[in-house]
Design an enzyme around this catalytic site. Structure first.
Site, short mmCIF file in Angstrom:
data_model
loop_
_atom_site.label_atom_id
_atom_site.label_comp_id
_atom_site.label_asym_id
_atom_site.label_seq_id
_atom_site.Cartn_x
_atom_site.Cartn_y
_atom_site.Cartn_z
N HIS A 165 -1.03 -1.46 -4.05
CA HIS A 165 -2.37 -1.19 -3.51
C HIS A 165 -2.52 0.32 -3.33
CE1 HIS A 165 -5.89 -2.27 -0.93
NE2 HIS A 165 -5.49 -1.28 -0.14
N ASP B 260 -4.89 3.34 -1.96
CA ASP B 260 -5.98 3.64 -1.05
C ASP B 260 -6.62 4.98 -1.40
OD1 ASP B 260 -6.10 1.44 0.87
OD2 ASP B 260 -4.04 2.02 1.33
N HIS C 247 -8.36 0.45 -3.98
CA HIS C 247 -9.31 0.26 -2.88
C HIS C 247 -10.08 1.56 -2.70
CE1 HIS C 247 -9.65 -0.57 1.78
NE2 HIS C 247 -10.82 -0.49 1.19
N GLY D 56 -0.94 2.27 9.71
CA GLY D 56 -0.31 2.29 11.03
C GLY D 56 -1.24 1.97 12.18
N SER E 191 0.84 -1.19 0.00
CA SER E 191 0.00 0.00 0.00
C SER E 191 0.88 1.24 0.00
CB SER E 191 -0.90 0.01 1.24
OG SER E 191 -1.39 1.31 1.45
N MET F 70 -12.41 3.79 -0.89
CA MET F 70 -13.09 4.10 0.38
C MET F 70 -13.79 5.44 0.19
SD MET F 70 -9.94 2.87 2.74
CE MET F 70 -8.87 2.92 1.32
N MET G 96 -9.36 7.64 -0.65
CA MET G 96 -10.23 8.08 0.46
C MET G 96 -10.77 9.46 0.14
SD MET G 96 -7.88 6.88 3.66
CE MET G 96 -7.03 5.30 3.67
N MET H 230 -11.53 -6.20 5.92
CA MET H 230 -10.69 -5.19 6.60
C MET H 230 -10.34 -5.67 8.01
SD MET H 230 -10.04 -2.78 4.50
CE MET H 230 -9.20 -1.69 5.65
N ASP I 64 -6.41 -6.39 4.95
CA ASP I 64 -5.81 -5.06 4.85
C ASP I 64 -5.92 -4.38 6.21
OD1 ASP I 64 -4.98 -2.53 4.08
OD2 ASP I 64 -6.67 -2.16 2.73
N GLY I 65 -4.75 -4.04 6.80
CA GLY I 65 -4.74 -3.28 8.04
C GLY I 65 -4.03 -4.00 9.17
N GLY I 66 -2.93 -3.41 9.61
CA GLY I 66 -2.21 -3.96 10.76
C GLY I 66 -1.52 -5.28 10.50
N PHE J 108 -6.61 5.06 7.77
CA PHE J 108 -5.21 5.40 8.01
C PHE J 108 -4.35 4.14 8.01
CE2 PHE J 108 -8.00 8.37 10.14
CZ PHE J 108 -7.55 9.60 9.65
C1 DX5 Z 1 -6.42 1.50 5.69
C2 DX5 Z 1 -5.95 1.20 4.28
C3 DX5 Z 1 -4.77 0.31 4.25
C4 DX5 Z 1 -3.54 0.86 4.92
C5 DX5 Z 1 -2.83 -0.28 5.57
O1 DX5 Z 1 -7.59 2.21 5.64
O2 DX5 Z 1 -6.99 0.60 3.53
O3 DX5 Z 1 -4.47 -0.16 2.94
O4 DX5 Z 1 -2.68 1.52 4.05
O5 DX5 Z 1 -1.80 0.21 6.35
P1 DX5 Z 1 -1.05 -0.68 7.44
O6 DX5 Z 1 -0.48 -1.89 6.74
O7 DX5 Z 1 -0.02 0.24 7.99
O8 DX5 Z 1 -2.09 -1.06 8.45
ZN ZN Z 2 -6.46 -0.44 1.59
#
Ligand code: DX5
Ligand code: ZN
Length: 220
Positions: free
Chosen positions: A34, A36, A67, A146, A9, A69, A38, A138, A176-178, A144
Site C-alpha cells: 500500500h 500512501d 492511495h 501511528g 503500508s 490523498m 500525500m 478510513m 486503513d488506520g490504527g 500519518f
Molecule cells: C494514513 C494512511 C495509512 C497509514 C496507516 O493516512 O492512509 O495507510 O499508513 O498507518 P497505521 O497502520 O500506522 O495506522
Molecule cells: Zn493509506
C-alpha cells in the site's frame, strides 16, 4: 486459507532498507503493498511520488495499491498508472466528477477504489457502489501512520457492507488506520476483508514477520 487480504503500508518502512523490507513482507505472506500518496494540501503531509511506485515495481511482484490523498487526483492518474500501480484509490471528497474519475482509472488499466474519510457519510457512495472494485473506509483521519483507531467508524463499515450486498457489487471493503491485532477483529466483523497496516507490521518489536503473523492470527 487467508480470510482477508493484508496490505502493508510502506509509509512506516525504513527506506534505507526498502528492498530488504519488501522481501521480508513477501516472505511473511503479505498480499499487497500500500503506497500512501500525500500532497501537503489535502492532508498535512507530503510523501511519495510516482518514482516510488516505479521503484517498488522493480523490486516486487506484489500488487501496488496506491492511495491518493491529493487534491485534483484526476491529473495524477496517468502518472501512477504508468509507474505500475495495480489499483488507484481516490478520496471521494476530492472528486466532483467521481463517476468520470472511476472511468478514467479503469481506462488507465488499474482497478478503481474510492475512499471515505471518517467524517464522510456512506451515502456518498450510493451512485458508484456498483462501479468500483474497492471501497476504503478510513479508520483514522488521513495524513500519518501511528494514529489511534476511531471506533465510531465501525457502524459505517457495516453500512457500506450492506450497500455492497444490496447492490450485488463486486467491491471489496478495505480499512486503513490504527489497525492492529485488537482492532482487526472489529473491522473484520463489520465486513472489511482488505486490511491496511503500517505500524503494526513495521514497528512490531519482534520484526516484520512477527507483525504480519500477529495480524493474521487475530482473526481465525
Ligand atoms: C494514513 C494512511 C495509512 C497509514 C496507516 O493516512 O492512509 O495507510 O499508513 O498507518 P497505521 O497502520 O500506522 O495506522
Ligand atoms: Zn493509506
Amino acid at each position: 486459507m487467508n480470510v482477508f487480504r493484508l496490505c502493508a503500508s510502506v509509509l512506516s518502512a525504513d527506506f534505507r532498507y526498502l528492498a530488504d523490507q519488501i522481501k521480508q513482507l513477501e516472505d511473511a505472506g503479505v498480499d499487497e503493498i500500500h503506497v500512501d500518496v500525500m500532497d501537503g494540501h489535502f492532508v498535512p503531509n507530503l510523501t511519495m511520488g510516482p518514482f516510488i511506485v516505479s521503484t517498488l515495481k522493480k523490486i516486487t511482484h506484489l500488487p501496488l495499491d496506491v492511495h491518493l490523498m491529493v487534491e485534483n487526483p484526476d491529473r495524477m492518474i496517468p502518472w501512477y498508472a504508468e509507474a505500475g500501480a495495480h489499483r488507484l484509490s481516490v478520496q471521494i471528497e476530492t472528486c466532483p466528477h467521481i463517476h468520470r474519475t472511476i472511468q478514467t482509472i479503469h481506462a488507465s488499466g488499474c482497478e478503481a477504489g474510492v475512499v471515505l474519510n471518517p467524517g464522510t457519510p456512506a451515502s456518498w457512495l450510493e451512485e458508484v457502489v456498483s462501479h468500483v472494485d474497492l471501497i476504503l473506509v478510513m479508520t483514522v483521519n488521513p495524513g500519518f501512520s501511528g494514529q489511534t483507531f476511531l471506533p465510531e467508524v465501525l457502524p459505517k463499515i457495516s453500512k457500506v457492507h450492506s450497500m455492497v450486498e444490496h447492490a450485488r457489487s463486486k467491491a471489496a471493503i478495505q480499512v486503513d488506520g490504527g489497525i492492529d491485532q485488537n482492532t482487526l477483529p472489529l473491522v473484520y466483523s463489520a465486513g472489511a476483508r482488505v486490511i491496511v497496516s503500517a505500524t503494526a507490521i513495521f514497528k512490531h518489536p519482534n520484526g516484520i514477520s512477527a507483525g504480519v503473523k500477529a495480524l493474521r492470527e487475530s482473526v481465525s
